[in-house]
Design a protein around this motif. Structure first.
Motif, short mmCIF file in Angstrom:
data_model
loop_
_atom_site.label_atom_id
_atom_site.label_comp_id
_atom_site.label_asym_id
_atom_site.label_seq_id
_atom_site.Cartn_x
_atom_site.Cartn_y
_atom_site.Cartn_z
N PHE A 86 35.87 145.51 63.80
CA PHE A 86 37.03 144.68 64.13
C PHE A 86 38.01 144.48 62.97
O PHE A 86 39.18 144.25 63.20
CB PHE A 86 36.57 143.33 64.68
N ALA A 87 37.55 144.55 61.74
CA ALA A 87 38.44 144.30 60.60
C ALA A 87 39.58 145.32 60.48
O ALA A 87 40.72 144.91 60.25
CB ALA A 87 37.64 144.24 59.31
N PRO A 88 39.32 146.63 60.61
CA PRO A 88 40.45 147.56 60.48
C PRO A 88 41.57 147.30 61.48
O PRO A 88 42.75 147.36 61.13
CB PRO A 88 39.82 148.94 60.71
N ALA A 89 41.22 146.98 62.71
CA ALA A 89 42.25 146.70 63.71
C ALA A 89 43.03 145.45 63.35
O ALA A 89 44.26 145.41 63.51
CB ALA A 89 41.61 146.56 65.09
N ALA A 90 42.34 144.43 62.88
CA ALA A 90 43.02 143.18 62.52
C ALA A 90 43.98 143.40 61.35
O ALA A 90 45.12 142.93 61.37
CB ALA A 90 41.99 142.11 62.17
N PHE A 91 43.53 144.11 60.33
CA PHE A 91 44.40 144.36 59.17
C PHE A 91 45.55 145.28 59.53
O PHE A 91 46.68 145.08 59.08
CB PHE A 91 43.59 144.92 58.01
N ALA A 92 45.29 146.29 60.36
CA ALA A 92 46.36 147.19 60.78
C ALA A 92 47.41 146.43 61.58
O ALA A 92 48.61 146.63 61.40
CB ALA A 92 45.80 148.34 61.60
N TYR A 93 46.97 145.54 62.45
CA TYR A 93 47.91 144.74 63.23
C TYR A 93 48.79 143.88 62.31
O TYR A 93 50.00 143.82 62.48
CB TYR A 93 47.18 143.85 64.23
N ARG A 94 48.16 143.25 61.34
CA ARG A 94 48.93 142.40 60.43
C ARG A 94 49.97 143.20 59.66
O ARG A 94 51.10 142.76 59.49
CB ARG A 94 47.98 141.70 59.45
N VAL A 95 49.59 144.37 59.20
CA VAL A 95 50.51 145.18 58.41
C VAL A 95 51.62 145.76 59.29
O VAL A 95 52.80 145.66 58.96
CB VAL A 95 49.76 146.31 57.69
N LEU A 96 51.24 146.36 60.43
CA LEU A 96 52.22 147.03 61.27
C LEU A 96 53.14 146.06 62.01
O LEU A 96 54.29 146.39 62.30
CB LEU A 96 51.52 147.95 62.26
N SER A 97 52.66 144.87 62.29
CA SER A 97 53.49 143.91 63.02
C SER A 97 54.38 143.10 62.09
O SER A 97 55.31 142.45 62.54
CB SER A 97 52.61 142.96 63.83
N GLY A 98 54.06 143.12 60.78
CA GLY A 98 54.83 142.34 59.83
C GLY A 98 54.51 140.86 59.89
O GLY A 98 55.22 140.05 59.32
N LYS A 99 53.43 140.50 60.55
CA LYS A 99 53.05 139.09 60.69
C LYS A 99 52.22 138.58 59.53
O LYS A 99 51.83 137.44 59.50
CB LYS A 99 52.30 138.87 61.99
N GLY A 100 51.90 139.43 58.61
CA GLY A 100 51.10 138.98 57.48
C GLY A 100 51.06 140.05 56.42
O GLY A 100 51.22 141.23 56.69
#
Length: 108
Positions: A86-100
């Motif tokens: 689950f961690a790679p998806a969470a970090f990828a989402y944060r980076v790609l979405s610009g939310k974190g």
């Protein structure tokens, strides 16, 4: 959607790179815990289908005898596997979405 567009093979590669090593460790540990007689029974079952129920009962007894070790192995490996899945998806989402921002190793 938009976050995964053009990244399918990267997603597959990251997923395999994170999960396969843990699955290999778990598989080798299960083989070590169950022992060679368990797998000999599986081979015997495939060769003697007429007595498959007998071999299945033997396998169930062998598994039941080792169940505390198998459950303990699951308790140890499940948090590691879930974190790696689950961690790679969470970090990828944060980076790609610009939310974190992902903090670099040298900063706090």
């Amino acid at each position: 959607g938009q976050l995964t567009q053009g990244n399918f093979w990267r997603i597959v590669a990251v997923g395999l790179a994170t999960v396969v090593p843990v699955l290999l460790v778990a598989g080798f540990a299960q083989v070590a815990i169950l022992g060679p007689e368990y797998f000999a029974s599986i081979v015997a079952m495939t060769k003697d289908q007429a007595h498959a129920a007998k071999y299945a009962a033997e396998q169930a007894q062998m598994t039941a005898a080792k169940m505390p070790l198998l459950v303990g192995l699951g308790f140890v490996l499940t948090p590691i596997t879930n974190g790696l899945v689950f961690a790679p998806a969470a970090f990828a989402y944060r980076v790609l979405s610009g939310k974190g921002e992902v903090a670099s190793a040298g900063t706090q």
